[in-house]
Design a protein around this motif. Structure first.
Motif, PDB file in Angstrom:
ATOM      1  N   GLY A  95       1.695   7.370   1.683  1.00 49.28           N
ATOM      2  CA  GLY A  95       1.523   8.305   3.237  1.00 49.28           C
ATOM      3  C   GLY A  95       0.086   8.763   3.232  1.00 49.28           C
ATOM      4  N   ASP A  96      -0.288   9.363   4.429  1.00 55.09           N
ATOM      5  CA  ASP A  96      -1.607  10.085   4.458  1.00 55.09           C
ATOM      6  C   ASP A  96      -1.806  11.043   3.591  1.00 55.09           C
ATOM      7  OD1 ASP A  96      -4.083   9.605   6.265  1.00 55.09           O
ATOM      8  OD2 ASP A  96      -3.713  11.759   6.814  1.00 55.09           O
ATOM      9  N   GLU A  97      -0.555  11.693   3.197  1.00 52.37           N
ATOM     10  CA  GLU A  97      -0.831  12.961   2.250  1.00 52.37           C
ATOM     11  C   GLU A  97      -1.631  12.389   1.034  1.00 52.37           C
ATOM     12  OE1 GLU A  97       3.184  11.156   1.078  1.00 52.37           O
ATOM     13  OE2 GLU A  97       2.034  11.559   2.949  1.00 52.37           O
ATOM     14  N   VAL A  98      -1.263  11.215   0.488  1.00 53.88           N
ATOM     15  CA  VAL A  98      -1.899  10.971  -0.747  1.00 53.88           C
ATOM     16  C   VAL A  98      -3.379  10.879  -0.436  1.00 53.88           C
ATOM     17  CG1 VAL A  98      -2.035   9.379  -2.459  1.00 53.88           C
ATOM     18  CG2 VAL A  98       0.228   9.840  -1.381  1.00 53.88           C
ATOM     19  N   ARG A  99      -3.729  10.269   0.564  1.00 46.19           N
ATOM     20  CA  ARG A  99      -5.253  10.140   0.695  1.00 46.19           C
ATOM     21  C   ARG A  99      -5.799  11.492   1.222  1.00 46.19           C
ATOM     22  NH1 ARG A  99      -8.534  11.088   4.203  1.00 46.19           N
ATOM     23  NH2 ARG A  99      -6.767  11.867   5.600  1.00 46.19           N
ATOM     24  N   ALA A 100      -5.290  12.390   1.642  1.00 45.30           N
ATOM     25  CA  ALA A 100      -5.649  13.636   1.881  1.00 45.30           C
ATOM     26  C   ALA A 100      -5.645  14.523   0.710  1.00 45.30           C
ATOM     27  CB  ALA A 100      -4.575  14.537   2.869  1.00 45.30           C
ATOM     28  N   ALA A 101      -4.895  14.258  -0.237  1.00 47.55           N
ATOM     29  CA  ALA A 101      -5.126  14.741  -1.759  1.00 47.55           C
ATOM     30  C   ALA A 101      -6.224  14.757  -2.389  1.00 47.55           C
ATOM     31  CB  ALA A 101      -3.546  14.799  -2.364  1.00 47.55           C
ATOM     32  N   PHE A 102      -6.711  13.439  -2.102  1.00 48.22           N
ATOM     33  CA  PHE A 102      -7.899  13.160  -2.978  1.00 48.22           C
ATOM     34  C   PHE A 102      -9.004  13.268  -2.132  1.00 48.22           C
ATOM     35  CE2 PHE A 102      -4.648  10.433  -5.063  1.00 48.22           C
ATOM     36  CZ  PHE A 102      -5.252  10.444  -6.636  1.00 48.22           C
ATOM     37  N   PHE A 157      -8.703   3.534  -0.671  1.00 48.81           N
ATOM     38  CA  PHE A 157      -7.822   3.487   0.487  1.00 48.81           C
ATOM     39  C   PHE A 157      -8.068   2.702   1.539  1.00 48.81           C
ATOM     40  CE2 PHE A 157      -7.177   7.617  -1.762  1.00 48.81           C
ATOM     41  CZ  PHE A 157      -5.991   7.850  -2.078  1.00 48.81           C
ATOM     42  N   LEU A 158      -7.254   1.730   1.862  1.00 47.24           N
ATOM     43  CA  LEU A 158      -7.489   0.861   2.775  1.00 47.24           C
ATOM     44  C   LEU A 158      -6.256   0.625   3.671  1.00 47.24           C
ATOM     45  CD1 LEU A 158      -8.719  -2.305   1.103  1.00 47.24           C
ATOM     46  CD2 LEU A 158     -10.020  -0.780   2.371  1.00 47.24           C
ATOM     47  N   PRO A 159      -6.234   0.517   5.002  1.00 46.88           N
ATOM     48  CA  PRO A 159      -5.206   0.841   5.937  1.00 46.88           C
ATOM     49  C   PRO A 159      -4.276  -0.186   5.571  1.00 46.88           C
ATOM     50  CG  PRO A 159      -7.359   0.930   7.218  1.00 46.88           C
ATOM     51  CD  PRO A 159      -7.610   0.305   5.709  1.00 46.88           C
ATOM     52  N   ALA A 160      -2.860   0.157   5.577  1.00 45.59           N
ATOM     53  CA  ALA A 160      -1.582  -0.686   5.234  1.00 45.59           C
ATOM     54  C   ALA A 160      -1.297  -1.227   6.641  1.00 45.59           C
ATOM     55  CB  ALA A 160      -0.639   0.073   4.642  1.00 45.59           C
ATOM     56  N   GLY A 161      -1.620  -0.833   7.782  1.00 45.73           N
ATOM     57  CA  GLY A 161      -1.140  -1.281   8.997  1.00 45.73           C
ATOM     58  C   GLY A 161       0.131  -0.799   9.626  1.00 45.73           C
ATOM     59  N   THR A 162       0.776   0.036   8.764  1.00 41.51           N
ATOM     60  CA  THR A 162       1.984   0.609   9.338  1.00 41.51           C
ATOM     61  C   THR A 162       1.769   2.062   9.220  1.00 41.51           C
ATOM     62  OG1 THR A 162       2.523   0.798   6.946  1.00 41.51           O
ATOM     63  CG2 THR A 162       3.381  -1.203   8.258  1.00 41.51           C
ATOM     64  N   CYS A 163       2.638   2.870   9.875  1.00 43.68           N
ATOM     65  CA  CYS A 163       2.780   4.267   9.953  1.00 43.68           C
ATOM     66  C   CYS A 163       4.263   4.878   9.495  1.00 43.68           C
ATOM     67  CB  CYS A 163       2.618   4.888  11.364  1.00 43.68           C
ATOM     68  SG  CYS A 163       0.998   4.316  12.189  1.00 43.68           S
ATOM     69  N   ASP A 164       3.797   6.265   9.147  1.00 48.95           N
ATOM     70  CA  ASP A 164       5.404   6.834   8.792  1.00 48.95           C
ATOM     71  C   ASP A 164       5.892   7.410  10.059  1.00 48.95           C
ATOM     72  OD1 ASP A 164       3.930   9.351   9.470  1.00 48.95           O
ATOM     73  OD2 ASP A 164       3.522  10.096   7.690  1.00 48.95           O
ATOM     74  N   ALA A 165       7.093   7.978   9.638  1.00 45.89           N
ATOM     75  CA  ALA A 165       7.901   8.643  10.766  1.00 45.89           C
ATOM     76  C   ALA A 165       7.081   9.425  11.655  1.00 45.89           C
ATOM     77  CB  ALA A 165       9.107   9.241  10.214  1.00 45.89           C
ATOM     78  N   ALA A 166       6.244  10.199  11.152  1.00 45.05           N
ATOM     79  CA  ALA A 166       5.528  11.245  12.005  1.00 45.05           C
ATOM     80  C   ALA A 166       4.112  10.544  12.906  1.00 45.05           C
ATOM     81  CB  ALA A 166       4.746  12.211  11.251  1.00 45.05           C
ATOM     82  N   GLY A 167       4.001   9.187  12.641  1.00 47.41           N
ATOM     83  CA  GLY A 167       3.126   8.354  13.142  1.00 47.41           C
ATOM     84  C   GLY A 167       1.720   8.426  12.654  1.00 47.41           C
ATOM     85  N   LEU A 168       1.796   8.971  11.188  1.00 46.29           N
ATOM     86  CA  LEU A 168       0.496   9.042  10.494  1.00 46.29           C
ATOM     87  C   LEU A 168       0.224   7.640  10.009  1.00 46.29           C
ATOM     88  CD1 LEU A 168       0.857  12.414   8.949  1.00 46.29           C
ATOM     89  CD2 LEU A 168      -0.709  11.975  10.801  1.00 46.29           C
TER      90      LEU A 168
END
Length: 233
Positions: A147-154, A165-176
């Motif tokens: 999730g985006d929280e992992v990228r943000a932590a680094f 960090f490369l886009p996975a092409g999917t989003c989480d439940a919050a749309g991130l």
């Protein structure tokens, strides 16, 4: 220095066969036999850690060193250091000329929080000591969707290396957005910033090589393999 594989033990089912983890639900007698088989190949009993995805570094040369920790350091020849993993990074760090060795368990939380930097600091090396590191089998970037929280932590401490960090092409439940994370590349960045001059990667993915290594991400309930290292007597 080496990492075990799934082969050579007595555990069965999802833990087949050389599971070394006592905390994963495997039969205690099977784990005890697996550890005994491993120990027969080593110069001493492994210094097992109670891993908690943290940043504490244990001094394996101290009698009361056993406590929750995700890394360990030794200056004693023949003392075997060990970390257990099933997707997280096992990292061995050595300063051969200084006679200091360390191992670290680096999942993304510990890695982002500084477990590798803490490990190098705990080695207490003299100025000019040359550090080398080996990054063992772990989940590869093609399999590690986060999730985006992992990228943000680094990103909160320093810009991640290009392509980490490369886009996975999917989003989480919050749309991130979700990302495919390159843990070995993130570890190398941290190691080099901490002063490690040589970083060697195993290039092995625990998900892609699931027939050889346990993978929590792929299997859920499963065993643990170990990465072990020691200074030559």
């Amino acid at each position: 220095m080496f990492s075990t594989t799934r082969a050579g033990g007595v555990s069965s089912g999802r833990y087949a066969s050389l599971n070394l983890g006592t905390h994963v639900g495997d039969a205690p007698e099977a784990v005890a036999e697996n550890r005994a088989r491993l120990q027969a190949l080593l110069p001493s009993s492994p210094f097992w850690l109670e891993q908690v995805h943290g940043t504490h570094v244990a001094d394996a040369d101290q009698p009361a060193a056993h406590q929750p920790a995700d890394a360990a350091v030794t200056r004693t020849p023949g003392r075997v250091l060990a970390v257990m993993t099933a997707d997280c990074l096992p990292v061995v760090i050595a300063a051969p000329a200084a006679g200091v060795l360390a191992v670290a368990h680096a999942g993304w939380r510990g890695l982002a929080a500084g477990v590798l930097e803490n490990t190098v600091a705990a080695m207490a090396l003299p100025p000019g000591a040359v550090l080398r590191a080996w990054v063992g089998p772990a989940i590869g970037k093609e399999a590690f969707e986060v999730g985006d929280e992992v990228r943000a932590a680094f990103a909160s401490t320093c810009p991640p290396p290009t392509g980490a960090f490369l886009p996975a092409g999917t989003c989480d439940a919050a749309g991130l957005p979700k990302w495919r994370a390159d843990l070995p590349a993130l570890a190398e960045q941290r190691l080099r910033t901490a002063g490690v001059e040589v970083v060697v990667h195993s290039g092995l993915c625990t998900v892609a090589d699931n027939h050889r290594f346990y993978s929590y991400r792929k299997e859920g309930a499963t065993g643990r393999f170990a990465t072990l290292a020691w200074l030559e007597p």
